[in-house]
Scaffold this motif. Structure first.
Motif, PDB file in Angstrom:
ATOM      1  N   ARG A 281       0.829  -1.214   0.000  1.00  8.90           N
ATOM      2  CA  ARG A 281       0.000   0.000   0.000  1.00  8.90           C
ATOM      3  C   ARG A 281       0.859   1.259   0.000  1.00  8.90           C
ATOM      4  O   ARG A 281       0.520   2.250  -0.655  1.00  8.90           O
ATOM      5  CB  ARG A 281      -0.944  -0.007   1.194  1.00  8.90           C
ATOM      6  CG  ARG A 281      -1.993  -1.097   1.099  1.00  8.90           C
ATOM      7  CD  ARG A 281      -2.865  -1.129   2.319  1.00  8.90           C
ATOM      8  NE  ARG A 281      -3.750  -2.289   2.286  1.00  8.90           N
ATOM      9  CZ  ARG A 281      -4.473  -2.681   3.296  1.00  8.90           C
ATOM     10  NH1 ARG A 281      -4.434  -2.030   4.452  1.00  8.90           N
ATOM     11  NH2 ARG A 281      -5.244  -3.754   3.191  1.00  8.90           N
ATOM     12  N   ASP A 282       1.976   1.231   0.747  1.00 12.26           N
ATOM     13  CA  ASP A 282       2.896   2.376   0.741  1.00 12.26           C
ATOM     14  C   ASP A 282       3.528   2.548  -0.633  1.00 12.26           C
ATOM     15  O   ASP A 282       3.684   3.673  -1.110  1.00 12.26           O
ATOM     16  CB  ASP A 282       3.999   2.190   1.788  1.00 12.26           C
ATOM     17  CG  ASP A 282       3.469   2.245   3.212  1.00 12.26           C
ATOM     18  OD1 ASP A 282       2.369   2.802   3.431  1.00 12.26           O
ATOM     19  OD2 ASP A 282       4.163   1.725   4.111  1.00 12.26           O
TER      20      ASP A 282
ATOM     21  N   ASP B 256       2.199   1.618  -3.474  1.00 11.07           N
ATOM     22  CA  ASP B 256       1.145   2.124  -4.365  1.00 11.07           C
ATOM     23  C   ASP B 256       0.953   3.626  -4.193  1.00 11.07           C
ATOM     24  O   ASP B 256       0.799   4.355  -5.179  1.00 11.07           O
ATOM     25  CB  ASP B 256      -0.180   1.402  -4.092  1.00 11.07           C
ATOM     26  CG  ASP B 256      -0.206  -0.018  -4.620  1.00 11.07           C
ATOM     27  OD1 ASP B 256       0.624  -0.361  -5.486  1.00 11.07           O
ATOM     28  OD2 ASP B 256      -1.051  -0.803  -4.151  1.00 11.07           O
ATOM     29  N   ARG B 257       0.957   4.109  -2.940  1.00 13.36           N
ATOM     30  CA  ARG B 257       0.796   5.545  -2.699  1.00 13.36           C
ATOM     31  C   ARG B 257       1.947   6.340  -3.326  1.00 13.36           C
ATOM     32  O   ARG B 257       1.727   7.391  -3.922  1.00 13.36           O
ATOM     33  CB  ARG B 257       0.709   5.832  -1.195  1.00 13.36           C
ATOM     34  CG  ARG B 257      -0.679   5.669  -0.623  1.00 13.36           C
ATOM     35  CD  ARG B 257      -0.789   6.243   0.775  1.00 13.36           C
ATOM     36  NE  ARG B 257      -0.044   5.458   1.745  1.00 13.36           N
ATOM     37  CZ  ARG B 257      -0.509   4.368   2.353  1.00 13.36           C
ATOM     38  NH1 ARG B 257      -1.713   3.936   2.081  1.00 13.36           N
ATOM     39  NH2 ARG B 257       0.230   3.724   3.226  1.00 13.36           N
TER      40      ARG B 257
ATOM     41  N   ASP C  93       1.452   6.348  -7.095  1.00 14.64           N
ATOM     42  CA  ASP C  93       0.344   7.243  -7.437  1.00 14.64           C
ATOM     43  C   ASP C  93       0.758   8.704  -7.333  1.00 14.64           C
ATOM     44  O   ASP C  93       0.381   9.530  -8.172  1.00 14.64           O
ATOM     45  CB  ASP C  93      -0.861   6.980  -6.537  1.00 14.64           C
ATOM     46  CG  ASP C  93      -1.554   5.671  -6.848  1.00 14.64           C
ATOM     47  OD1 ASP C  93      -1.338   5.112  -7.948  1.00 14.64           O
ATOM     48  OD2 ASP C  93      -2.303   5.178  -5.975  1.00 14.64           O
ATOM     49  N   THR C  94       1.547   9.034  -6.319  1.00 11.49           N
ATOM     50  CA  THR C  94       2.027  10.408  -6.147  1.00 11.49           C
ATOM     51  C   THR C  94       2.919  10.816  -7.307  1.00 11.49           C
ATOM     52  O   THR C  94       2.793  11.912  -7.844  1.00 11.49           O
ATOM     53  CB  THR C  94       2.810  10.553  -4.820  1.00 11.49           C
ATOM     54  OG1 THR C  94       1.932  10.233  -3.743  1.00 11.49           O
ATOM     55  CG2 THR C  94       3.332  11.959  -4.629  1.00 11.49           C
TER      56      THR C  94
END
Length: 79
Positions: free
Chosen positions: A53-54, A56-57, A60-61
């Motif tokens: 999840r980290d 992915d963030r 995405d950023t």
């Protein structure tokens, strides 16, 4: 005729070793180490793992900030 059923359960991993995290991001380990700001989680001594999840963030950023459309443009923004 005999019919056989195979019941397979697949559990998707959330935490990755560094080589898996790099592969997940599409980077070589040496580039991942140099570019990725995500800090690993020490679930136990000697087992630093990266949370999907980290990762992915972070990706995405990078995508949101860059406006980049090509693979090379995105990789350039990672640095």
């Amino acid at each position: 005729m005999t019919t056989t059923s195979l019941n397979i359960s697949v559990v998707e991993k959330r935490m990755y070793r560094i080589s898996e995290a790099a592969a997940y991001c599409g980077l070589a380990v040496k580039h991942f180490k140099a570019l990725c700001p995500v800090q690993p989680v020490a679930l136990r001594e000697g087992a630093d793992l990266y949370d999907k999840r980290d990762l992915d963030r972070w990706i995405d950023t990078v995508k949101d900030d860059s406006g980049a459309q090509t693979h090379d443009d995105i990789l350039a923004r990672l640095g």
